[in-house]
Design an enzyme around this catalytic site. Structure first.
Site, mmCIF file in Angstrom:
data_model
loop_
_atom_site.group_PDB
_atom_site.id
_atom_site.type_symbol
_atom_site.label_atom_id
_atom_site.label_comp_id
_atom_site.label_asym_id
_atom_site.label_seq_id
_atom_site.Cartn_x
_atom_site.Cartn_y
_atom_site.Cartn_z
ATOM 1 C CE LYS A 173 49.976 35.831 36.949
ATOM 2 N NZ LYS A 173 50.455 37.342 36.863
ATOM 3 C CE1 TYR A 205 47.163 33.524 36.201
ATOM 4 C CE2 TYR A 205 47.664 31.893 37.902
ATOM 5 C CZ TYR A 205 47.390 33.054 37.476
ATOM 6 O OH TYR A 205 47.614 34.031 38.593
#
Lengths: 467, 256
Positions: free
Chosen positions: B164, B160
């Site tokens: 990002k 993740y």
């Protein structure tokens, strides 16, 4: 693809510029063109008109950018800067009628004509506005209660319409189109030139009476009963004063002086020298104008004004355009900028004014400049702002917490008594209030529809307020 | 058009059922100027419901739903077109995202690829389409939901965090590239936000609500900011954590 530029920017025209109004808020980018001649401008508009329908960018005229909000911006469109069309084409020294291109500024008119004994019929608080802008905004000045707005002093104008046609408009032969263009915010076409009525003066000096008033009731009473004794009148109000001092103010009123008033200074009665003395520094600490600094300034300003003084001789620049003495004074608000909220309310709605004063004082609104004056009768323009009664203008930095809600509340007070906001100043009102403020909006839209059926003329203001 | 006090009239939410995204739209609606909202998301009951309840909350504002699927590139253009239909778009919000496998070491190749496509590729592609249109328009803002995870990845979120981080870097550079064009790119780094996506996870310090993020975004739009944190304090927390020596950071991260 142009390798020298980031790929996102290749679709962009090189002469795109960020534009804001005088308040410095909500910048948007447009292609700015500066035609050097009416012919060049005509060709430009024609070439855009010939483009495939829908594919052409929207057009908007712009003058010196003194509208506070987004009236002279058109994001993604073509903004026509008219300041190079600044020729004075003719003058009749018998009648005082002057024929000028739309980009001529009031500053220029004053420099040329004051020494010849003529004054502009209406001037706002700055002389750095163009004649085209003065017509499109139907500007008013300290003499509205006796002389009306700018449009009433225009004998005729030439309008370049969206189709590329040039039409001559006069209040007698083409009243609908003429008055839709006066206060039409540049949305009916581009004013190319206009014939204006100048007013004769004997001297370049104003005889000024100053009066310091303790509260709102006294102020309203004084303005209502004695304003018509003066050609020019305005009141500065301390918006931070509360309680019994609510609305304490300094009233300055005057008339053009005659040669006798000058006494031994009469050797050059029409001398005119309006040089700016100061410039605002390039960088201003954010929050310079806060509650404390404005309170201190207001206290000083109020105390330094004489309780009563008559017959003081002031220059045109000092009396009409004190802020023009500081170049770029709008920068003192810092990067976030400021908004000006200006309302007009009819006679009999003094309670609404009182409400505005009370709410601003309660909110501690650091309004550096608060100006109250009387308006005379409205002119025939459907979107003209002035109407018999009162007008109040407040400059407020945008950083103030809760400003949006405060101003929305003030809008409500104004609309509820049949008042309105000045579109030239507006940067934030609600679109659904505009038809309530301007009940003749549909009448104006019909004429606009005739003059510009494809809506080639558009602005950020017009889109924001769905004009 | 955006007004002088930052109030907006039209919003495109990409990730039309995102809780943070919807909270931002609601917050922008509070200024009373919104007249057009387009929710772009996977067609279905949840999207319809979001459009319906938003429409009920915002009288005088048209709320429409259009199909958008991060895993289906052909859906991007039509969704962006719907956002720009007829009049200028003031704000586009990129709010598509998923947390990915809670144990990144056990993930399949498919799920790794999917995470990158959803969190990074779809956002960058859709964002590119949006920015082209905003530049033409000469106005408007693109809000990119990044995360504090973009600043430093951990053993339990590196998949993740990497997506990002990529998106964050793309958007920050883009923000500088469009400076002076009338277009604003606002990168938002929320800390731990209590939503569907984080349900069941242990709460991190300074965990926050969607409304705090929404307020921060509204403020960032008004100020013309490029990068904001929500809540503000995570900015300082992260700037501390970012500089911790790796063994210390490891120990701190493991203690949550």
């Amino acid at each position: 693809m142009n390798a020298a530029k980031p790929f996102f920017l290749t679709g962009q025209e090189p002469q795109r510029r960020l534009l804001t109004g005088w308040g410095g808020t909500a910048p948007t980018a447009a292609t700015v063109v500066e035609p050097e001649s009416p012919g060049e401008l005509e060709r430009l508009v024609r070439s855009l008109a010939d483009g495939r329908s829908g594919a052409s960018p929207a057009l908007l005229p712009r003058g010196l950018g003194r509208s506070y909000g987004d009236a002279a911006q058109m994001a993604g469109g073509v903004v026509v800067d008219l300041t190079r069309l600044d020729r004075i084409l003719g003058f009749d020294p018998v009648t005082g009628v002057v024929d000028v291109e739309a980009g001529v500024s009031l500053d220029r008119l004053l420099r040329v004509f004051v020494p010849q004994g003529w004054f502009v019929p209406v001037t706002p608080g700055t002389r750095f506005v163009t004649v085209g802008g003065a017509i499109a905004c139907d500007i008013h000045g300290k003499n509205h209660h006796v002389s009306g707005a700018f449009g009433q002093h225009v004998h005729s104008l030439e309008l370049l319409t969206a189709s590329g046609e040039i039409r001559t408009l006069t209040p007698d032969a083409t009243p609908a189109e003429f008055w839709a263009t006066v206060s039409g915010m540049g949305l009916t076409g581009i004013v190319l030139r206009a014939c204006l009525q100048l007013v004769p003066i004997e001297t370049s000096v104003v005889r000024v009476d100053t009066l310091r008033l303790p509260d709102l009731d006294t102020l309203l009473e004084v303005l209502r009963t004695t304003d018509n004794q003066y050609q020019y009148s305005v009141a500065w109000v301390d918006m931070l004063a509360t309680g019994a001092a609510l609305g304490r103010s300094v009233v300055t009123r005057g008339d053009h002086a005659s040669v006798e008033h000058l006494g031994d200074r009469a050797d050059d009665p029409l001398a005119y020298d309006p040089r700016a003395r100061l410039g605002a520094p390039g960088w201003i600490p954010p929050g310079l104008l806060n509650r404390l600094s404005v309170r201190a300034f207001n206290e000083l300003w109020f105390r330094k004004a004489p309780r009563q003084r008559s017959g003081e001789l002031q220059s045109i620049a000092a009396f009409f355009h004190p802020l023009d003495g500081v170049r770029n004074w709008n920068r003192i608000y810092g990067r976030p900028g400021f908004v000006q909220w200006q309302c007009a309310v009819p006679d009999g709605s003094e309670q609404a004014l009182r409400g505005v004063f009370a709410r601003c004082a309660a909110a501690g609104t650091a309004s550096f400049l608060a100006v109250l004056k009387r308006f005379g009768a409205a002119d025939p323009a459907p979107l003209s702002f002035p109407t018999t009664g009162w007008t109040l203008a407040l400059d407020i930095p945008t950083g103030l917490h809760g400003l949006g809600e405060l101003l929305d509340g003030l809008d409500r007070l104004v609309v509820d008594v049949g008042g309105r906001l000045y579109l030239t100043k507006d940067a934030r009102t609600r679109a659904d209030l505009v038809p309530l403020m301007y009940p003749r909006l549909d009448e104006w839209r019909e004429v606009r529809e005739r003059l510009d059926p494809q809506r080639r003329f558009d602005s950020d203001l017009a889109r924001r307020l769905a004009l | 058009m955006r007004d002088a006090l930052g109030a907006v009239q039209s919003v495109l939410l990409v990730g039309g059922t995102s809780e943070i995204g919807l909270a931002i739209v609601r917050r922008l609606g509070r200024d009373g100027r919104l007249r057009r909202v387009v929710l772009a998301g996977r067609p279905g009951e949840r999207l319809d419901q979001a459009a319906q309840s938003l429409g009920a909350e915002l009288p005088g504002c048209s709320v429409t739903a259009v199909a958008y699927d991060a895993l289906c590139e052909s859906s991007y253009a039509a969704a962006v077109d719907a956002g720009f239909a007829g009049e200028p778009l003031d704000v586009a919000i990129l709010a598509v995202g998923r947390l990915g496998d809670p144990d990144p070491l056990t993930t399949t190749l498919e799920s790794v690829r999917e995470l990158a496509r959803i969190n990074y590729l779809s956002a960058v592609e859709t964002g590119t389409l949006v920015v082209h249109r905003l530049l033409q328009q000469g106005s408007g803002a693109l809000v990119v939901l990044s995360s504090v995870a973009a600043e430093r990845s951990r053993a339990d979120n590196f998949g993740y965090a990497s997506t990002k981080a990529g998106l964050d870097a793309w958007a920050l550079g883009l923000a500088d590239a469009v400076l002076g064009s009338g277009v604003q790119v606002l990168v938002v780094r929320p800390g731990f936000v209590r939503t569907r996506m984080t349900a069941g996870l242990p709460e991190a310090p300074l965990s926050t609500s969607v409304d705090v993020v929404a307020d921060a975004v509204a403020d960032g739009l008004r100020r013309g900011s490029t990068l904001i944190w929500a809540p503000v304090a995570v900015r300082y927390l992260m700037s501390g954590l970012r500089h911790l020596p790796r063994p210390v950071f490891r120990a701190v991260a493991a203690r949550r």
